[in-house]
Scaffold this active site. Structure first.
Site, short mmCIF file in Angstrom:
data_model
loop_
_atom_site.label_atom_id
_atom_site.label_comp_id
_atom_site.label_asym_id
_atom_site.label_seq_id
_atom_site.Cartn_x
_atom_site.Cartn_y
_atom_site.Cartn_z
N CYS A 183 122.87 -4.93 -24.39
CA CYS A 183 123.31 -5.78 -25.50
C CYS A 183 122.86 -5.28 -26.87
CB CYS A 183 122.81 -7.19 -25.28
SG CYS A 183 123.53 -7.92 -23.83
N ARG A 241 120.89 0.46 -18.61
CA ARG A 241 121.76 0.76 -19.75
C ARG A 241 120.93 0.91 -21.02
NH1 ARG A 241 126.68 -3.50 -18.64
NH2 ARG A 241 125.01 -4.73 -17.72
N GLY A 255 116.24 -1.60 -25.71
CA GLY A 255 117.33 -0.97 -24.95
C GLY A 255 118.19 -2.06 -24.36
N LYS A 295 127.00 -14.74 -32.66
CA LYS A 295 126.47 -14.00 -31.51
C LYS A 295 125.88 -12.69 -31.99
CE LYS A 295 125.58 -12.30 -27.56
NZ LYS A 295 124.37 -12.66 -26.83
N LEU A 324 107.81 -10.24 -30.78
CA LEU A 324 106.87 -9.53 -31.66
C LEU A 324 105.96 -8.64 -30.83
CD1 LEU A 324 105.92 -12.34 -34.23
CD2 LEU A 324 107.37 -10.32 -34.63
N ASN A 372 121.76 -11.52 -31.98
CA ASN A 372 121.20 -10.33 -31.33
C ASN A 372 120.64 -9.34 -32.32
OD1 ASN A 372 121.53 -11.15 -28.75
ND2 ASN A 372 123.02 -9.60 -28.17
N THR A 393 130.76 -10.72 -25.41
CA THR A 393 130.49 -10.53 -26.84
C THR A 393 131.63 -9.70 -27.43
OG1 THR A 393 128.14 -10.57 -26.35
CG2 THR A 393 128.79 -9.63 -28.47
C1 UDX Z 1 128.21 -8.84 -20.41
C2 UDX Z 1 129.15 -9.42 -21.42
O1 UDX Z 1 130.42 -9.55 -20.82
C3 UDX Z 1 129.23 -8.49 -22.61
O2 UDX Z 1 130.03 -9.07 -23.63
C4 UDX Z 1 127.86 -8.33 -23.14
O3 UDX Z 1 127.89 -7.60 -24.34
C5 UDX Z 1 127.03 -7.63 -22.08
O4 UDX Z 1 126.96 -8.46 -20.92
P1 UDX Z 1 128.31 -7.51 -18.36
O5 UDX Z 1 128.40 -8.80 -17.57
O6 UDX Z 1 126.97 -6.81 -18.40
O7 UDX Z 1 128.81 -7.74 -19.86
O8 UDX Z 1 129.44 -6.58 -17.86
P2 UDX Z 1 129.35 -5.76 -16.52
O9 UDX Z 1 128.00 -5.94 -15.91
O10 UDX Z 1 129.86 -4.42 -16.89
O11 UDX Z 1 130.36 -6.54 -15.59
C6 UDX Z 1 131.70 -6.60 -15.98
C7 UDX Z 1 132.44 -6.99 -14.68
O12 UDX Z 1 133.78 -7.27 -14.96
C8 UDX Z 1 132.42 -5.82 -13.67
O13 UDX Z 1 132.03 -6.33 -12.43
C9 UDX Z 1 133.86 -5.34 -13.64
O14 UDX Z 1 134.24 -4.89 -12.35
C10 UDX Z 1 134.61 -6.61 -13.99
N1 UDX Z 1 135.92 -6.40 -14.61
C11 UDX Z 1 136.08 -5.52 -15.65
C12 UDX Z 1 137.01 -7.17 -14.16
O15 UDX Z 1 136.87 -7.93 -13.21
N2 UDX Z 1 138.23 -7.03 -14.76
C13 UDX Z 1 138.42 -6.15 -15.79
O16 UDX Z 1 139.54 -6.05 -16.28
C14 UDX Z 1 137.32 -5.37 -16.25
C1 UDX Z 2 119.25 -9.88 -25.16
C2 UDX Z 2 119.07 -11.22 -25.86
O1 UDX Z 2 117.71 -11.63 -25.74
C3 UDX Z 2 119.98 -12.27 -25.23
O2 UDX Z 2 119.86 -13.48 -25.93
C4 UDX Z 2 121.43 -11.76 -25.32
O3 UDX Z 2 122.32 -12.70 -24.76
C5 UDX Z 2 121.55 -10.45 -24.58
O4 UDX Z 2 120.65 -9.50 -25.16
P1 UDX Z 2 118.40 -8.70 -23.02
O5 UDX Z 2 118.99 -7.49 -23.68
O6 UDX Z 2 118.72 -8.97 -21.60
O7 UDX Z 2 118.80 -10.03 -23.85
O8 UDX Z 2 116.81 -8.55 -23.06
P2 UDX Z 2 115.68 -8.94 -24.09
O9 UDX Z 2 114.65 -9.68 -23.35
O10 UDX Z 2 116.24 -9.53 -25.30
O11 UDX Z 2 115.05 -7.49 -24.48
C6 UDX Z 2 115.88 -6.59 -25.15
C7 UDX Z 2 115.04 -5.35 -25.44
O12 UDX Z 2 114.06 -5.64 -26.42
C8 UDX Z 2 114.31 -4.80 -24.22
O13 UDX Z 2 114.38 -3.38 -24.24
C9 UDX Z 2 112.88 -5.23 -24.44
O14 UDX Z 2 111.94 -4.33 -23.86
C10 UDX Z 2 112.78 -5.20 -25.95
N1 UDX Z 2 111.77 -6.12 -26.48
C11 UDX Z 2 111.96 -7.46 -26.36
C12 UDX Z 2 110.68 -5.58 -27.13
O15 UDX Z 2 110.51 -4.35 -27.23
N2 UDX Z 2 109.76 -6.43 -27.66
C13 UDX Z 2 109.89 -7.78 -27.57
O16 UDX Z 2 109.02 -8.51 -28.07
C14 UDX Z 2 111.02 -8.31 -26.88
#
Ligand code: UDX
Ligand code: UDX
Length: 442
Positions: free
Chosen positions: A262, A330, A259, A206, A252, A210, A121
């Site tokens: 994202c 996170r 949390g 995107k 809902l 979210n 993102t």
């Molecule tokens: C994802 C999406 O990339 C991000 O845009 C979204 O907002 C959150 O989810 P995420 O997959 O959770 O991020 O990132 P993370 O779990 O931190 O993993 C990133 C990976 O990339 C790590 O394993 C890190 O070691 C690796 N990395 C980071 C590389 O291989 N090269 C780099 O230069 C930096």
């Molecule tokens: C979210 C988006 O759903 C996904 O499409 C995007 O790509 C990444 O971010 P994620 O953060 O993994 O996914 O979890 P999600 O299931 O969306 O929940 C996010 C937060 O909202 C959690 O803390 C969850 O507890 C909370 N939540 C979700 C509520 O409190 N109530 C709800 O009804 C749904």
């Protein structure tokens, strides 16, 4: 087509294994050697239901391979996905250092027409910036840059990848769009809509997706508080409005606030960008304010169940991850709530089925329990923060017998008044009537 993915995190690893499941040849590249070693042995470094099976199957078949750091093998890649983290900086904007370092790492190896795809993102306009960066590093290279945002929920990421509501492609050339549509053809054959828009529209879409989902959560959390005051039941209200297909019944469920890796950062990033474009998203600014205030309001709610004074009290916590079926801590509400309870003088004992390894360093003053029943032992009050399935089945009468007090604060409405009172517990759900003799101020 050969695919390489830079960043084997929650998004990169899931995408890599699922592309292999779709029949493609994939190389996942990560700069964390330990993580690469684990994945080569078929061990997933993250908790994601269904991922380990895919990893082992495609690791063994050779469709999926792993490397540490970019190298000349990238020359054979037709598509290179950037899936590294884009965490939030202190001032709220997205931190792109991982993205720019990953792109700088791969630029020397581009060979033949290659599409570089941003799956992470990223702020509006980043695709243009990355295109200019590659152009400056490799004026000779034949490439395009595209956006392909992920809509994966942690805990259901494999399913969300294999059965998405849509695949979103942001492309400025027909050639690049065609390559990506070919990549996702196996999903198109299952009637998944594959849509191509401009790169900037994809980047904004995107964030819009979210932040809209985050807005639904802040909306229902406020309706939940109003329901309590008005004597309504938020679950009934949510059901009544959710049947309207224009509203939809998802997202809902009231809780302690959203949390994760994202929503908090994407809400901050969009607020930051909108201000830069001098078009502030004031509604989303309010969504963020409501969510921040809510976590602290949950502290008052838990303290209120004990009359407000927590000195010398013991509080048990069921679940600390930001949602069930993930190990991700996170921005979990627990990271705000538990230290606040300790600061008020309470001893806090917590259990989480999967998240405790990640949680320990983040919550050093919390006592970690071996199981959910240990959380009840000697507790004056127990609060459920994360609705893990195993908490539904707890024997509340047995749990009550272990407690010193009798308060059960249920921030996800997992239990019910009947079950709680049968167990001799004072029950504090959210969004509906509380226990008759509750001490909290209205
Ligand atoms: C994802 C999406 O990339 C991000 O845009 C979204 O907002 C959150 O989810 P995420 O997959 O959770 O991020 O990132 P993370 O779990 O931190 O993993 C990133 C990976 O990339 C790590 O394993 C890190 O070691 C690796 N990395 C980071 C590389 O291989 N090269 C780099 O230069 C930096
Ligand atoms: C979210 C988006 O759903 C996904 O499409 C995007 O790509 C990444 O971010 P994620 O953060 O993994 O996914 O979890 P999600 O299931 O969306 O929940 C996010 C937060 O909202 C959690 O803390 C969850 O507890 C909370 N939540 C979700 C509520 O409190 N109530 C709800 O009804 C749904």
């Amino acid at each position: 087509m050969k695919i390489s993915i830079i960043g084997a995190g929650y998004v990169g690893l899931v995408s890599g294994t699922c592309f292999a499941e779709l029949g493609w040849n994939v190389t996942c590249i990560d700069n964390d050697a330990k993580r690469v070693e684990q994945m080569r042995k078929g061990i997933t470094p993250i908790y994601e239901p269904g991922l380990d099976d895919l990893l082992v199957r495609h690791g063994n078949s050779g469709a999926l391979s792993f490397r540490c750091g970019a190298d000349a093998s990238l020359a054979s890649a037709d598509l290179i996905f950037i899936a590294v983290g884009t965490p939030m900086s202190d001032d709220g904007q997205a931190d792109l250092t991982q993205v720019t370092s990953a792109v700088t790492e791969i630029a020397p190896y581009l060979d033949g027409y290659t599409v570089v795809i941003l799956k992470s993102t990223v702020p509006i306009g980043t695709n243009d910036q990355i295109e200019a960066l590659i152009r400056s590093l490799r004026p000779d290279a034949d490439f395009d840059v595209c956006s392909n945002p992920e809509f994966l929920r942690e805990g259901s990421a494999v399913q969300d990848f294999m059965q998405p509501d849509r695949v979103l492609i942001g492309a400025n050339t027909e050639k690049a769009s065609k390559m990506l549509r070919h990549l996702y053809q196996p999903l198109a054959m299952r009637d998944v809509p594959i849509m191509t828009v401009s790169r900037i529209s994809a980047e904004l879409a995107k964030y819009a997706a979210n932040t809209f989902l985050a807005m639904k959560i802040s909306f229902i959390n406020e309706i939940s508080d109003l329901s309590e005051k008005a004597g309504a039941d938020v679950a009934e209200v949510a059901m009544a409005i959710g049947k309207d297909h224009r509203i939809g019944d998802k997202f809902l469920h009231p809780g302690p606030g959203y949390g994760g890796s994202c929503f908090p950062k994407d809400v901050s990033a969009l607020i930051y960008q909108a201000r830069q474009f001098n078009s502030p998203v004031t509604l989303i600014e309010q969504v963020q304010a409501i969510n921040s205030a809510r976590k602290l309001a949950m502290v008052d709610r838990i303290a209120g169940a004990l009359g407000g004074d927590l000195k010398g009290r013991t509080i048990g916590i069921l679940g600390v991850t930001f949602k069930p079926n993930t190990d991700d801590m996170r921005d979990a509400p627990s990271v705000t709530i538990l230290p606040a309870l300790i600061a008020m003088g309470a001893t806090v004992r917590a259990y989480d089925p999967v998240g405790m390894n990640n949680a320990r360093p983040m919550l050093p003053d919390v006592e970690w329990m071996a199981g959910p029943m240990e959380v009840f032992r000697g507790a004056d009050c127990v609060a459920l923060l994360t609705e893990w399935g195993e908490f539904n089945a707890l024997d509340l009468p047995d749990a009550r017998a272990l407690m010193h007090g009798d308060a059960l604060v249920d921030l996800r409405n997992v239990y019910s008044h009947d079950r709680a009172s049968e167990a001799g517990l004072r029950y504090f759900p959210i969004g509906t009537r509380r226990h008759s003799d509750d001490h909290t101020t209205r």
